[in-house]
Motif scaffolding. Structure first.
Motif, PDB file in Angstrom:
ATOM      1  N   SER A  34       0.837  -1.182   0.000  1.00  0.00           N
ATOM      2  CA  SER A  34       0.000   0.000   0.000  1.00  0.00           C
ATOM      3  C   SER A  34       0.875   1.236   0.000  1.00  0.00           C
ATOM      4  O   SER A  34       1.904   1.284   0.672  1.00  0.00           O
ATOM      5  CB  SER A  34      -0.899   0.011   1.239  1.00  0.00           C
ATOM      6  N   SER A  35       0.479   2.229  -0.752  1.00  0.00           N
ATOM      7  CA  SER A  35       1.200   3.502  -0.755  1.00  0.00           C
ATOM      8  C   SER A  35       0.928   4.223   0.554  1.00  0.00           C
ATOM      9  O   SER A  35      -0.223   4.424   0.923  1.00  0.00           O
ATOM     10  CB  SER A  35       0.736   4.351  -1.944  1.00  0.00           C
ATOM     11  N   PRO A  36       1.988   4.624   1.293  1.00  0.00           N
ATOM     12  CA  PRO A  36       1.770   5.245   2.601  1.00  0.00           C
ATOM     13  C   PRO A  36       0.952   6.521   2.546  1.00  0.00           C
ATOM     14  O   PRO A  36       0.146   6.773   3.427  1.00  0.00           O
ATOM     15  CB  PRO A  36       3.196   5.514   3.099  1.00  0.00           C
ATOM     16  N   ALA A  37       1.180   7.351   1.508  1.00  0.00           N
ATOM     17  CA  ALA A  37       0.499   8.643   1.463  1.00  0.00           C
ATOM     18  C   ALA A  37      -1.023   8.488   1.362  1.00  0.00           C
ATOM     19  O   ALA A  37      -1.752   9.084   2.162  1.00  0.00           O
ATOM     20  CB  ALA A  37       1.042   9.481   0.308  1.00  0.00           C
ATOM     21  N   PRO A  38      -1.562   7.700   0.404  1.00  0.00           N
ATOM     22  CA  PRO A  38      -3.011   7.517   0.384  1.00  0.00           C
ATOM     23  C   PRO A  38      -3.550   6.878   1.654  1.00  0.00           C
ATOM     24  O   PRO A  38      -4.649   7.206   2.105  1.00  0.00           O
ATOM     25  CB  PRO A  38      -3.238   6.614  -0.828  1.00  0.00           C
ATOM     26  N   LEU A  39      -2.776   5.973   2.252  1.00  0.00           N
ATOM     27  CA  LEU A  39      -3.228   5.335   3.483  1.00  0.00           C
ATOM     28  C   LEU A  39      -3.369   6.365   4.588  1.00  0.00           C
ATOM     29  O   LEU A  39      -4.379   6.400   5.303  1.00  0.00           O
ATOM     30  CB  LEU A  39      -2.252   4.233   3.885  1.00  0.00           C
ATOM     31  N   ARG A  40      -2.364   7.208   4.753  1.00  0.00           N
ATOM     32  CA  ARG A  40      -2.445   8.248   5.780  1.00  0.00           C
ATOM     33  C   ARG A  40      -3.597   9.202   5.487  1.00  0.00           C
ATOM     34  O   ARG A  40      -4.308   9.629   6.403  1.00  0.00           O
ATOM     35  CB  ARG A  40      -1.124   9.010   5.860  1.00  0.00           C
ATOM     36  N   ARG A  41      -3.762   9.537   4.213  1.00  0.00           N
ATOM     37  CA  ARG A  41      -4.843  10.453   3.850  1.00  0.00           C
ATOM     38  C   ARG A  41      -6.207   9.848   4.182  1.00  0.00           C
ATOM     39  O   ARG A  41      -7.098  10.528   4.712  1.00  0.00           O
ATOM     40  CB  ARG A  41      -4.746  10.786   2.357  1.00  0.00           C
ATOM     41  N   ASN A  42      -6.377   8.560   3.888  1.00  0.00           N
ATOM     42  CA  ASN A  42      -7.639   7.904   4.194  1.00  0.00           C
ATOM     43  C   ASN A  42      -7.876   7.798   5.700  1.00  0.00           C
ATOM     44  O   ASN A  42      -9.002   7.946   6.177  1.00  0.00           O
ATOM     45  CB  ASN A  42      -7.670   6.514   3.568  1.00  0.00           C
ATOM     46  N   VAL A  43      -6.796   7.523   6.452  1.00  0.00           N
ATOM     47  CA  VAL A  43      -6.941   7.457   7.909  1.00  0.00           C
ATOM     48  C   VAL A  43      -7.401   8.805   8.452  1.00  0.00           C
ATOM     49  O   VAL A  43      -8.301   8.885   9.296  1.00  0.00           O
ATOM     50  CB  VAL A  43      -5.614   7.022   8.564  1.00  0.00           C
ATOM     51  N   VAL A  44      -6.779   9.887   7.976  1.00  0.00           N
ATOM     52  CA  VAL A  44      -7.164  11.219   8.440  1.00  0.00           C
ATOM     53  C   VAL A  44      -8.599  11.535   8.026  1.00  0.00           C
ATOM     54  O   VAL A  44      -9.398  12.053   8.835  1.00  0.00           O
ATOM     55  CB  VAL A  44      -6.188  12.280   7.890  1.00  0.00           C
ATOM     56  N   LEU A  45      -8.959  11.239   6.773  1.00  0.00           N
ATOM     57  CA  LEU A  45     -10.305  11.528   6.280  1.00  0.00           C
ATOM     58  C   LEU A  45     -11.357  10.790   7.096  1.00  0.00           C
ATOM     59  O   LEU A  45     -12.310  11.385   7.608  1.00  0.00           O
ATOM     60  CB  LEU A  45     -10.419  11.143   4.804  1.00  0.00           C
ATOM     61  N   VAL A  46     -11.174   9.472   7.212  1.00  0.00           N
ATOM     62  CA  VAL A  46     -12.209   8.665   7.855  1.00  0.00           C
ATOM     63  C   VAL A  46     -12.229   8.899   9.358  1.00  0.00           C
ATOM     64  O   VAL A  46     -13.295   9.089   9.951  1.00  0.00           O
ATOM     65  CB  VAL A  46     -11.995   7.169   7.535  1.00  0.00           C
ATOM     66  N   THR A  47     -11.046   8.910   9.980  1.00  0.00           N
ATOM     67  CA  THR A  47     -11.016   9.091  11.432  1.00  0.00           C
ATOM     68  C   THR A  47     -11.498  10.481  11.824  1.00  0.00           C
ATOM     69  O   THR A  47     -12.365  10.625  12.696  1.00  0.00           O
ATOM     70  CB  THR A  47      -9.596   8.857  11.972  1.00  0.00           C
ATOM     71  N   GLY A  48     -10.949  11.494  11.172  1.00  0.00           N
ATOM     72  CA  GLY A  48     -11.386  12.854  11.485  1.00  0.00           C
ATOM     73  C   GLY A  48     -12.859  13.066  11.197  1.00  0.00           C
ATOM     74  O   GLY A  48     -13.585  13.671  12.002  1.00  0.00           O
ATOM     75  N   GLY A  49     -13.305  12.566  10.054  1.00  0.00           N
ATOM     76  CA  GLY A  49     -14.704  12.727   9.701  1.00  0.00           C
ATOM     77  C   GLY A  49     -15.632  12.004  10.650  1.00  0.00           C
ATOM     78  O   GLY A  49     -16.633  12.561  11.119  1.00  0.00           O
ATOM     79  N   ARG A  50     -15.297  10.760  10.968  1.00  0.00           N
ATOM     80  CA  ARG A  50     -16.187   9.977  11.841  1.00  0.00           C
ATOM     81  C   ARG A  50     -16.177  10.512  13.269  1.00  0.00           C
ATOM     82  O   ARG A  50     -17.209  10.521  13.936  1.00  0.00           O
ATOM     83  CB  ARG A  50     -15.787   8.509  11.824  1.00  0.00           C
ATOM     84  N   VAL A  51     -15.023  10.960  13.734  1.00  0.00           N
ATOM     85  CA  VAL A  51     -14.982  11.545  15.077  1.00  0.00           C
ATOM     86  C   VAL A  51     -15.859  12.796  15.129  1.00  0.00           C
ATOM     87  O   VAL A  51     -16.616  13.018  16.086  1.00  0.00           O
ATOM     88  CB  VAL A  51     -13.536  11.867  15.485  1.00  0.00           C
ATOM     89  N   SER A  52     -15.786  13.620  14.092  1.00  0.00           N
ATOM     90  CA  SER A  52     -16.613  14.830  14.057  1.00  0.00           C
ATOM     91  C   SER A  52     -18.096  14.486  14.028  1.00  0.00           C
ATOM     92  O   SER A  52     -18.909  15.085  14.748  1.00  0.00           O
ATOM     93  CB  SER A  52     -16.250  15.678  12.836  1.00  0.00           C
TER      94      SER A  52
END
Length: 413
Positions: A34-52
């Protein structure tokens, strides 16, 4: 919420025929990284979004608790926990059945992956309809088991409808997770979480919030979110046709131990609520439910992370990279978990008394115990637990039985 079941070989030795892993890994998946950059981006998107989103729903639930009071909020909690018990018993194994195999074939053998997803959907729909049939046939019995009373047939029916709606929504979100379409995942999640929070605020503003309307809001929004999801799911996935008998058999073959494990897990994770209601009534249950609501908040942070990392577990194990994945996870989870535990112990009491009023002061002590347990599980267990469920479902059932017995004996002592 998955992965189906093949009778071939995974990449780990089986200790019994029931623990035999059920997936063949395509060669290209063994070396893919897995490419680290998209993985980090998805983690931030989903985690930040779901926490909000969960923060908004959390605020709505706290306001609901203040308006309903201890007794009615206790009934609301019992209904929603009953939905969680049933969907946890049967929805989680189906989610794992999909997650265990579909990510490996979605690109290399899409028709096979789609058939896996479709077969799991039909099983979910059948289970939801069966729940409604049981509620119609024996509302008094179901009410006595869930609510401790035969006097609430409307709540019983809403609970049954909630089971079907939750299973349908999980099928749609599961597809977006498997295919790593996290933007669509978050759109549907927004409709679900923000929609029900908005309705709660509206009902409270117009003085329409009752225990029945509270449960109705919880039940209705998953249906709306599922309908929206069907508009963006590809046509080959949405095509209505009977499931493959082979895939259904494969899912059942894998799920037989996981269903037993999840039935026990769904019960023992919520058994405290039902034991409290049976022995002390809905009032203390409402106090405890408020503590549990706060203590389980970190699970939503973890849920966003695991939504992204879940599809990585099977390929990482297949390629021999699972230890590296676990070490990378612990490098973040341990320090963050320590900080979260300190903040929870110091700020939990003032937060509960401020946000829920002094009426819920009794929730502070159980909150501190529950939140430390929640954080420990989040820090250390998610990825190993997922891997164990994929390769040794019989062991998962045995471990879960041990936990259930401990909770039951402790609660009855």
């Amino acid at each position: 919420e998955g992965s189906p079941a093949d009778r071939l070989a995974f990449c780990a030795p089986a200790t019994s025929r029931y623990d035999s892993p059920l997936v063949t890994i395509p060669q290209e998946m063994r070396t893919a990284q897995s490419s680290p950059a998209p993985l980090r981006r998805n983690v931030v998107l989903v985690t930040g979004g779901r926490v909000s989103l969960v923060a908004v729903w959390f605020a709505a639930t706290m306001l609901m608790a203040r308006v309903l009071g201890q007794v009615n909020f206790g009934f609301y909690t019992l209904c929603t926990r009953a939905i969680g018990v049933v969907t946890g018993c049967f929805g989680d194994p189906l989610d794992m059945a999909v997650m265990r195999q579909a990510p490996l074939y979605l690109h290399s053998d899409r028709p096979r992956a789609v058939e896996i997803i479709r077969s799991a959907f039909w099983i979910r729909a059948t289970l939801g309809i069966l729940s409604i049939a049981i509620a119609l046939a024996a509302p008094g019995l179901v009410g006595w088991v869930v609510l401790g009373s035969r006097s609430f047939p409307n709540l019983v029916m809403l609970t049954a409808l909630g089971i079907l709606g939750d299973l349908l929504l999980r099928s749609a979100l599961g597809y977006f997770q498997v295919s790593e379409r996290f933007a669509a995942f978050m759109v549907v999640d927004c409709i679900w979480q923000l929609g029900r929070a908005a309705v709660v605020f509206i009902f409270i503003h117009f003085d329409m919030m009752r225990r029945e309307t509270a449960v109705l809001i919880y039940v209705a929004l998953p249906y709306i979110a599922f309908v929206v999801a069907t508009l963006v799911i590809p046509g080959d996935v949405m095509r209505l046709r009977p499931p493959s008998r082979r895939q259904v058999a494969d899912i059942v073959h894998y799920s037989k131990w996981m269903v037993a494990a999840m039935m026990m897990a769904a019960v023992y994770e919520r058994l405290d609520v039902f034991l409290l209601n049976w022995f002390h009534g809905p009032g203390p249950t409402g106090v405890y439910a408020a503590a549990m609501m706060f203590a389980m908040a970190p699970d939503f942070v973890d849920g966003g992370i695991q939504t992204v990392l879940g599809p990585k577990v099977a390929p990482a194990h297949a390629s021999g990279n699972f230890p590296a994945l676990q070490r990378a996870y612990l490098a973040y989870s341990i320090p963050l978990g320590i900080l979260a535990a300190a903040a929870a112990v110091l700020l939990g009491g003032p937060g509960i008394r401020t946000l829920l009023s002094i009426r819920f002061a009794g929730s502070v002590a159980p909150f501190k115990i529950l939140v430390l347990s929640t954080l420990f599980n989040i820090v250390f267990t998610p990825l190993p637990a997922a891997l164990l469920s994929y390769i040794a479902p019989k062991k998962v059932a045995l471990f879960t039985l041990t936990g259930l017995l401990m909770v039951a004996i402790g609660g009855l002592a």
